[in-house]
Design an enzyme around this catalytic site. Structure first.
Site, PDB file in Angstrom:
ATOM      1  N   ASN A   3       0.810  -1.226   0.000  1.00  0.00           N
ATOM      2  CA  ASN A   3       0.000   0.000   0.000  1.00  0.00           C
ATOM      3  C   ASN A   3       0.840   1.271   0.000  1.00  0.00           C
ATOM      4  O   ASN A   3       0.320   2.374   0.134  1.00  0.00           O
ATOM      5  CB  ASN A   3      -0.944   0.001   1.199  1.00  0.00           C
ATOM      6  CG  ASN A   3      -0.197   0.130   2.514  1.00  0.00           C
ATOM      7  OD1 ASN A   3       1.023  -0.048   2.560  1.00  0.00           O
ATOM      8  ND2 ASN A   3      -0.918   0.433   3.585  1.00  0.00           N
ATOM      9  N   GLY A   4       2.171   1.133  -0.125  1.00  0.00           N
ATOM     10  CA  GLY A   4       3.045   2.297  -0.203  1.00  0.00           C
ATOM     11  C   GLY A   4       3.706   2.680   1.100  1.00  0.00           C
ATOM     12  O   GLY A   4       4.579   3.556   1.117  1.00  0.00           O
ATOM     13  N   GLU A   5       3.305   2.082   2.222  1.00  0.00           N
ATOM     14  CA  GLU A   5       3.955   2.378   3.494  1.00  0.00           C
ATOM     15  C   GLU A   5       5.412   1.902   3.459  1.00  0.00           C
ATOM     16  O   GLU A   5       5.744   0.915   2.799  1.00  0.00           O
ATOM     17  CB  GLU A   5       3.216   1.697   4.649  1.00  0.00           C
ATOM     18  CG  GLU A   5       1.840   2.288   4.907  1.00  0.00           C
ATOM     19  CD  GLU A   5       1.135   1.609   6.070  1.00  0.00           C
ATOM     20  OE1 GLU A   5       1.750   0.706   6.698  1.00  0.00           O
ATOM     21  OE2 GLU A   5      -0.030   1.950   6.333  1.00  0.00           O
TER      22      GLU A   5
ATOM     23  N   HIS B 168      17.364  27.649  -0.556  1.00  0.00           N
ATOM     24  CA  HIS B 168      16.818  28.643  -1.482  1.00  0.00           C
ATOM     25  C   HIS B 168      16.926  30.046  -0.896  1.00  0.00           C
ATOM     26  O   HIS B 168      17.208  31.004  -1.610  1.00  0.00           O
ATOM     27  CB  HIS B 168      15.364  28.294  -1.795  1.00  0.00           C
ATOM     28  CG  HIS B 168      14.757  29.132  -2.879  1.00  0.00           C
ATOM     29  ND1 HIS B 168      15.267  29.179  -4.163  1.00  0.00           N
ATOM     30  CD2 HIS B 168      13.689  29.975  -2.870  1.00  0.00           C
ATOM     31  CE1 HIS B 168      14.539  30.003  -4.895  1.00  0.00           C
ATOM     32  NE2 HIS B 168      13.585  30.502  -4.134  1.00  0.00           N
TER      33      HIS B 168
ATOM     34  N   LYS C 189      13.480  40.420 -13.911  1.00  0.00           N
ATOM     35  CA  LYS C 189      12.380  39.607 -14.419  1.00  0.00           C
ATOM     36  C   LYS C 189      11.117  39.877 -13.623  1.00  0.00           C
ATOM     37  O   LYS C 189      11.148  40.392 -12.509  1.00  0.00           O
ATOM     38  CB  LYS C 189      12.724  38.118 -14.324  1.00  0.00           C
ATOM     39  CG  LYS C 189      12.760  37.599 -12.894  1.00  0.00           C
ATOM     40  CD  LYS C 189      12.997  36.118 -12.818  1.00  0.00           C
ATOM     41  CE  LYS C 189      12.908  35.644 -11.370  1.00  0.00           C
ATOM     42  NZ  LYS C 189      13.134  34.207 -11.237  1.00  0.00           N
TER      43      LYS C 189
ATOM     44  N   THR D 132      12.391  23.621 -13.963  1.00  0.00           N
ATOM     45  CA  THR D 132      11.888  23.448 -15.332  1.00  0.00           C
ATOM     46  C   THR D 132      12.753  24.192 -16.340  1.00  0.00           C
ATOM     47  O   THR D 132      12.535  24.068 -17.541  1.00  0.00           O
ATOM     48  CB  THR D 132      10.439  23.958 -15.445  1.00  0.00           C
ATOM     49  OG1 THR D 132      10.406  25.353 -15.093  1.00  0.00           O
ATOM     50  CG2 THR D 132       9.510  23.181 -14.517  1.00  0.00           C
TER      51      THR D 132
END
Length: 324
Positions: free
Chosen positions: A45-47, A138, A201, A234
């Protein structure tokens, strides 16, 4: 006489999640230690299940996991590993995050938005992390989100020394892709003794990753321009900035960034860009699958390993980045 005396020797143990094992292996090699064997797998189940194969009792534990795609899975795995170390009676838990997830969500731009970078810091602390060691956040203020020591490493020496060794310094101009990177770009200028330019920008607040470049502040005509940023996702921002530099007469453009995320349309944008070289560090898995000759990946492992050694030996991490 009462009590029991011990030898008091400290023990360093290095653990790794499954997100970026290549970097963990290189850090281990630099330190001259092995990575603690770990059993980790996903249930149907992804656990996530994690169990360390060696005792961590009384050890100074360093857990490395880069927040790469699928980012939520690897953050959760890291939290589970921290919890396992806490319950295994580790003496201290230092979380090494070469690329910190959700770092761009460090403040509210508009109402009813989360500050997800703070949430990640709270989760790490609640899980049991005593210290964070990370590379090029960041924004610097994210250090204040964590209630404990944060060692903020910089990839600037690695990137700047590589660029400085291969270009004509007399033609070099350092370029910040936006106002937020000016301070970092200024440090590049000091290290390479080069002038500074800025690309102004404006983002479309209603469209994600949509950037309109307006103008270039500074002289770039006939210059080799080095665009410096913390991450390329991106690649829309950085490629638009490069186009603006070429439009203003730049002879060549090199892009450098600590974190090469390169998601979505990034591959096509890099391929079609006139930029001669994109230089990243390996805080994230190698983007060589993009099969682009213009991508160069530099190792950040020696920097992380030196910082780990300083933390373990109660030395100074800051001294690693002081100019001599």
């Amino acid at each position: 006489m009462t009590g029991i005396k011990t030898t008091g020797e400290k023990k360093l143990m290095l653990f790794s999640g499954r997100a970026h094992p290549e970097l963990a292996e290189e850090v281990a090699h630099q330190l001259g230690v092995g990575i603690v064997p770990t059993k980790a797998f996903d249930f149907a189940n992804g656990e996530i299940y994690v169990r360390f194969q060696e005792s961590a009792r009384g050890a100074d534990c360093f857990l490395i996991q880069s927040h790469t795609a699928p980012i939520n899975k690897w953050i959760m795995e890291q939290l589970i590993m921290i919890d396992a170390l806490k319950r295994a009676s580790a003496r201290s838990i230092t979380v090494i995050i070469p690329s910190y997830g959700y770092a761009r969500q460090d403040k509210k731009h508009r109402g009813r938005e989360p500050i997800s970078a703070r949430l990640v810091a709270d989760l790490l602390k609640t899980a049991g992390a005593d210290r964070i060691l990370t590379v090029d956040l960041h924004t610097d203020q994210i250090q204040g989100f964590f209630d404990g020591p944060v060692d903020h490493l910089s990839a600037l020496p690695v990137l700047a020394d590589y660029v400085g060794a291969k270009v004509d310094r007399t033609k070099l101009t350092i370029v910040s892709p936006d106002a937020g990177r000016v301070r970092v770009a200024d440090r590049w200028c000091d290290r390479l003794d080069a002038p500074l330019a800025i690309v102004h920008k404006r983002r479309d607040k209603d469209v994600a990753n949509q950037v309109t470049v307006h103008e270039v502040v500074g002289d770039v005509k006939g210059r080799v321009c080095v665009l410096v940023d913390d991450m390329v996702d991106t690649a829309g921002t950085i490629c638009a900035a490069a186009d603006a530099l070429f439009a203003h007469g730049a002879e060549d453009v090199i892009v450098t960034a600590t974190h090469g995320i390169l998601s979505g349309p990034a591959a096509d944008r890099l391929k079609n860009s006139k930029v001669s070289e994109f230089v990243f560090t390996d805080t994230l898995p190698d983007p060589s699958s993009l099969e682009l000759d213009k991508i160069t990946v530099l190792s950040i492992a020696p920097t992380i390993a030196r910082a780990v050694r300083e933390v373990f030996e109660d030395g100074s991490v800051t001294s690693l980045f002081e100019e001599h």
